[in-house]
Motif scaffolding. Sequence first.
Motif, PDB file in Angstrom:
ATOM      1  N   PRO A  97      17.054   3.511  -8.673  1.00 39.46           N
ATOM      2  CA  PRO A  97      16.408   5.026  -8.490  1.00 39.46           C
ATOM      3  C   PRO A  97      15.365   4.653  -7.096  1.00 39.46           C
ATOM      4  O   PRO A  97      15.179   3.349  -7.060  1.00 39.46           O
ATOM      5  CB  PRO A  97      15.479   5.199  -9.483  1.00 39.46           C
ATOM      6  N   VAL A  98      14.841   5.482  -6.367  1.00 37.02           N
ATOM      7  CA  VAL A  98      14.148   5.336  -5.272  1.00 37.02           C
ATOM      8  C   VAL A  98      12.582   4.807  -5.656  1.00 37.02           C
ATOM      9  O   VAL A  98      12.108   5.522  -6.410  1.00 37.02           O
ATOM     10  CB  VAL A  98      13.942   6.709  -4.406  1.00 37.02           C
ATOM     11  N   LEU A  99      12.359   3.574  -5.112  1.00 37.29           N
ATOM     12  CA  LEU A  99      11.189   3.085  -5.373  1.00 37.29           C
ATOM     13  C   LEU A  99      10.650   2.411  -4.011  1.00 37.29           C
ATOM     14  O   LEU A  99      11.307   1.493  -3.651  1.00 37.29           O
ATOM     15  CB  LEU A  99      11.146   2.040  -6.706  1.00 37.29           C
ATOM     16  N   TRP A 100       9.912   2.875  -3.521  1.00 37.59           N
ATOM     17  CA  TRP A 100       9.297   2.354  -2.164  1.00 37.59           C
ATOM     18  C   TRP A 100       8.468   1.352  -2.149  1.00 37.59           C
ATOM     19  O   TRP A 100       7.593   1.095  -3.141  1.00 37.59           O
ATOM     20  CB  TRP A 100       8.537   3.631  -1.307  1.00 37.59           C
ATOM     21  N   THR A 101       8.805   0.167  -1.406  1.00 40.34           N
ATOM     22  CA  THR A 101       7.806  -0.910  -1.304  1.00 40.34           C
ATOM     23  C   THR A 101       7.319  -1.235  -0.001  1.00 40.34           C
ATOM     24  O   THR A 101       7.921  -0.779   0.997  1.00 40.34           O
ATOM     25  CB  THR A 101       8.554  -2.292  -1.824  1.00 40.34           C
ATOM     26  N   PRO A 102       6.327  -1.896   0.245  1.00 51.41           N
ATOM     27  CA  PRO A 102       5.702  -2.105   1.549  1.00 51.41           C
ATOM     28  C   PRO A 102       6.398  -3.013   2.194  1.00 51.41           C
ATOM     29  O   PRO A 102       6.926  -3.977   1.669  1.00 51.41           O
ATOM     30  CB  PRO A 102       4.318  -2.686   1.306  1.00 51.41           C
ATOM     31  N   LYS A 103       6.938  -2.736   3.385  1.00 54.23           N
ATOM     32  CA  LYS A 103       7.550  -3.760   4.161  1.00 54.23           C
ATOM     33  C   LYS A 103       6.685  -4.393   5.176  1.00 54.23           C
ATOM     34  O   LYS A 103       5.992  -4.034   5.809  1.00 54.23           O
ATOM     35  CB  LYS A 103       8.560  -2.781   5.256  1.00 54.23           C
ATOM     36  N   ALA A 119       3.909  -7.479  11.189  1.00 54.15           N
ATOM     37  CA  ALA A 119       2.763  -8.172  11.614  1.00 54.15           C
ATOM     38  C   ALA A 119       1.568  -7.200  12.206  1.00 54.15           C
ATOM     39  O   ALA A 119       0.458  -7.641  12.303  1.00 54.15           O
ATOM     40  CB  ALA A 119       3.331  -8.977  12.667  1.00 54.15           C
ATOM     41  N   ALA A 120       2.092  -6.044  12.797  1.00 56.85           N
ATOM     42  CA  ALA A 120       1.250  -5.212  13.179  1.00 56.85           C
ATOM     43  C   ALA A 120       0.592  -4.072  12.038  1.00 56.85           C
ATOM     44  O   ALA A 120       0.780  -4.446  11.111  1.00 56.85           O
ATOM     45  CB  ALA A 120       1.970  -4.179  14.118  1.00 56.85           C
ATOM     46  N   ALA A 121      -0.522  -3.376  12.470  1.00 58.76           N
ATOM     47  CA  ALA A 121      -1.390  -2.693  11.445  1.00 58.76           C
ATOM     48  C   ALA A 121      -0.457  -1.637  10.898  1.00 58.76           C
ATOM     49  O   ALA A 121      -0.765  -1.057   9.823  1.00 58.76           O
ATOM     50  CB  ALA A 121      -2.598  -2.200  12.230  1.00 58.76           C
ATOM     51  N   SER A 122       0.582  -1.220  11.534  1.00 53.28           N
ATOM     52  CA  SER A 122       1.249   0.064  11.022  1.00 53.28           C
ATOM     53  C   SER A 122       1.878  -0.300   9.866  1.00 53.28           C
ATOM     54  O   SER A 122       2.968  -1.625   9.696  1.00 53.28           O
ATOM     55  CB  SER A 122       2.173   0.551  12.154  1.00 53.28           C
ATOM     56  N   GLN A 123       1.902   0.487   8.612  1.00 48.69           N
ATOM     57  CA  GLN A 123       2.317   0.085   7.505  1.00 48.69           C
ATOM     58  C   GLN A 123       3.698   0.875   7.291  1.00 48.69           C
ATOM     59  O   GLN A 123       4.010   2.247   7.049  1.00 48.69           O
ATOM     60  CB  GLN A 123       1.501   0.187   6.284  1.00 48.69           C
ATOM     61  N   TRP A 124       4.898  -0.025   7.078  1.00 51.94           N
ATOM     62  CA  TRP A 124       6.221   0.627   6.818  1.00 51.94           C
ATOM     63  C   TRP A 124       6.564   0.529   5.358  1.00 51.94           C
ATOM     64  O   TRP A 124       6.171  -0.270   4.743  1.00 51.94           O
ATOM     65  CB  TRP A 124       7.275   0.205   7.715  1.00 51.94           C
ATOM     66  N   MET A 125       7.248   1.700   4.803  1.00 49.39           N
ATOM     67  CA  MET A 125       7.673   1.376   3.648  1.00 49.39           C
ATOM     68  C   MET A 125       9.191   1.614   3.323  1.00 49.39           C
ATOM     69  O   MET A 125       9.571   2.224   4.300  1.00 49.39           O
ATOM     70  CB  MET A 125       7.116   2.694   2.958  1.00 49.39           C
ATOM     71  N   GLU A 126       9.668   0.809   2.521  1.00 54.09           N
ATOM     72  CA  GLU A 126      11.168   0.620   2.717  1.00 54.09           C
ATOM     73  C   GLU A 126      11.590   0.608   1.289  1.00 54.09           C
ATOM     74  O   GLU A 126      11.286   0.604   0.196  1.00 54.09           O
ATOM     75  CB  GLU A 126      11.482  -0.690   3.022  1.00 54.09           C
ATOM     76  N   PHE A 127      12.993   1.340   1.146  1.00 58.65           N
ATOM     77  CA  PHE A 127      13.747   1.230  -0.091  1.00 58.65           C
ATOM     78  C   PHE A 127      15.246   0.931   0.089  1.00 58.65           C
ATOM     79  O   PHE A 127      15.778   1.254   1.228  1.00 58.65           O
ATOM     80  CB  PHE A 127      13.900   2.773  -1.018  1.00 58.65           C
ATOM     81  N   THR A 128      15.831  -0.153  -0.404  1.00 55.49           N
ATOM     82  CA  THR A 128      17.000  -0.695  -0.367  1.00 55.49           C
ATOM     83  C   THR A 128      18.025  -0.699  -1.783  1.00 55.49           C
ATOM     84  O   THR A 128      16.988  -1.054  -2.573  1.00 55.49           O
ATOM     85  CB  THR A 128      16.993  -1.981   0.357  1.00 55.49           C
ATOM     86  N   ILE A 132      25.243  -1.178   1.483  1.00 59.27           N
ATOM     87  CA  ILE A 132      23.911  -0.963   1.153  1.00 59.27           C
ATOM     88  C   ILE A 132      23.453   0.191   1.870  1.00 59.27           C
ATOM     89  O   ILE A 132      23.563   0.635   2.774  1.00 59.27           O
ATOM     90  CB  ILE A 132      23.063  -2.347   1.718  1.00 59.27           C
ATOM     91  N   PHE A 133      22.786   1.184   1.040  1.00 56.08           N
ATOM     92  CA  PHE A 133      21.581   2.126   1.536  1.00 56.08           C
ATOM     93  C   PHE A 133      20.496   1.608   1.793  1.00 56.08           C
ATOM     94  O   PHE A 133      19.669   0.794   1.033  1.00 56.08           O
ATOM     95  CB  PHE A 133      21.669   3.279   0.580  1.00 56.08           C
ATOM     96  N   ARG A 134      19.827   2.090   2.767  1.00 52.91           N
ATOM     97  CA  ARG A 134      18.250   1.440   3.140  1.00 52.91           C
ATOM     98  C   ARG A 134      17.629   2.728   4.167  1.00 52.91           C
ATOM     99  O   ARG A 134      18.338   3.356   4.756  1.00 52.91           O
ATOM    100  CB  ARG A 134      18.478   0.372   4.028  1.00 52.91           C
ATOM    101  N   THR A 135      16.378   2.884   3.615  1.00 55.65           N
ATOM    102  CA  THR A 135      15.700   3.926   4.149  1.00 55.65           C
ATOM    103  C   THR A 135      14.217   3.485   4.639  1.00 55.65           C
ATOM    104  O   THR A 135      13.893   2.441   3.698  1.00 55.65           O
ATOM    105  CB  THR A 135      15.558   5.298   3.780  1.00 55.65           C
ATOM    106  N   ILE A 136      13.445   3.630   5.646  1.00 54.30           N
ATOM    107  CA  ILE A 136      12.309   3.121   5.755  1.00 54.30           C
ATOM    108  C   ILE A 136      11.576   4.334   6.295  1.00 54.30           C
ATOM    109  O   ILE A 136      11.960   5.486   6.959  1.00 54.30           O
ATOM    110  CB  ILE A 136      12.066   1.930   6.777  1.00 54.30           C
ATOM    111  N   HIS A 181       9.470  11.217  -2.417  1.00 51.91           N
ATOM    112  CA  HIS A 181       8.789  11.125  -0.933  1.00 51.91           C
ATOM    113  C   HIS A 181       7.937   9.641  -1.230  1.00 51.91           C
ATOM    114  O   HIS A 181       7.244   9.250  -1.990  1.00 51.91           O
ATOM    115  CB  HIS A 181       7.808  12.053  -0.660  1.00 51.91           C
ATOM    116  N   PRO A 182       7.913   8.939   0.000  1.00 50.48           N
ATOM    117  CA  PRO A 182       7.307   7.560  -0.005  1.00 50.48           C
ATOM    118  C   PRO A 182       5.870   7.729  -0.102  1.00 50.48           C
ATOM    119  O   PRO A 182       5.030   6.755  -0.665  1.00 50.48           O
ATOM    120  CB  PRO A 182       7.691   6.760   1.389  1.00 50.48           C
ATOM    121  N   LEU A 183       4.994   8.740   0.173  1.00 48.14           N
ATOM    122  CA  LEU A 183       3.792   9.211  -0.158  1.00 48.14           C
ATOM    123  C   LEU A 183       3.344   9.706  -1.494  1.00 48.14           C
ATOM    124  O   LEU A 183       2.291   9.924  -1.848  1.00 48.14           O
ATOM    125  CB  LEU A 183       2.983   9.753   1.098  1.00 48.14           C
ATOM    126  N   LYS A 184       4.322   9.984  -2.243  1.00 43.49           N
ATOM    127  CA  LYS A 184       4.106  10.586  -3.474  1.00 43.49           C
ATOM    128  C   LYS A 184       3.222   9.950  -4.506  1.00 43.49           C
ATOM    129  O   LYS A 184       3.657   8.693  -4.751  1.00 43.49           O
ATOM    130  CB  LYS A 184       5.434  10.771  -4.343  1.00 43.49           C
TER     131      LYS A 184
END
Length: 178
Positions: free
Chosen positions: A27-33, A36-45, A59-63, A167-170
């Motif tokens: 199931p979709v569970l977002w993890t921080p990617k 190096a930069a300050a921007s925070q990406w979230m990822e699910f694979t 593989i399905f991947r979303t960021i 949603h990644p911010l849920k």
Amino acid sequence: MANKFEPLITVDEVQEILAEPKETVKPVLWTPKPAAAASQWMEFTSPCRIKGEVREDVIFRTIYRGARTAVHGQATIFLTEAFCASLFVGPHRVFGVDTDDAFHTSLVGLGRPQFRKPLADRSHEHIWVDEGEGYAEPIVPALETIGALMQYFLPRANLTLAGGFAHPLKGRQIELIL
């Protein structure tokens, strides 16, 4: 030492994989990617299940990166959300949909309408062509939310997300700047 190249899969093989009904194993569970930069990406694979078999090579991947404000000296720049969804077969991104503010130019796809043309649209889809990956076409109107991107991507990839989309911010609190 001989050069070793990954064999390309054919357009027909990609179409067969896209046509097969698929489901993510997890199931979709977002993890921080890590970044190096300050921007925070979230990822699910997740690997995909096809015909009841878990395929570690599909593989399905979303960021996702939320909207943010960048400060450079006296300049303050608002950056909108950026997000994408992709289906990989082995190391190859065989289908993808991106929404961001970066330009894309297709360096492959000779004879296709967007070959060597810059795409200025916020949303575009990556399509596997005879030369492999790297060809994209615009999606108009743009997919303004990650939910809209998923509604566009999932049926075209013939993919179901185990447990549905989250949603990644849920569940995350919004930070207020005082």
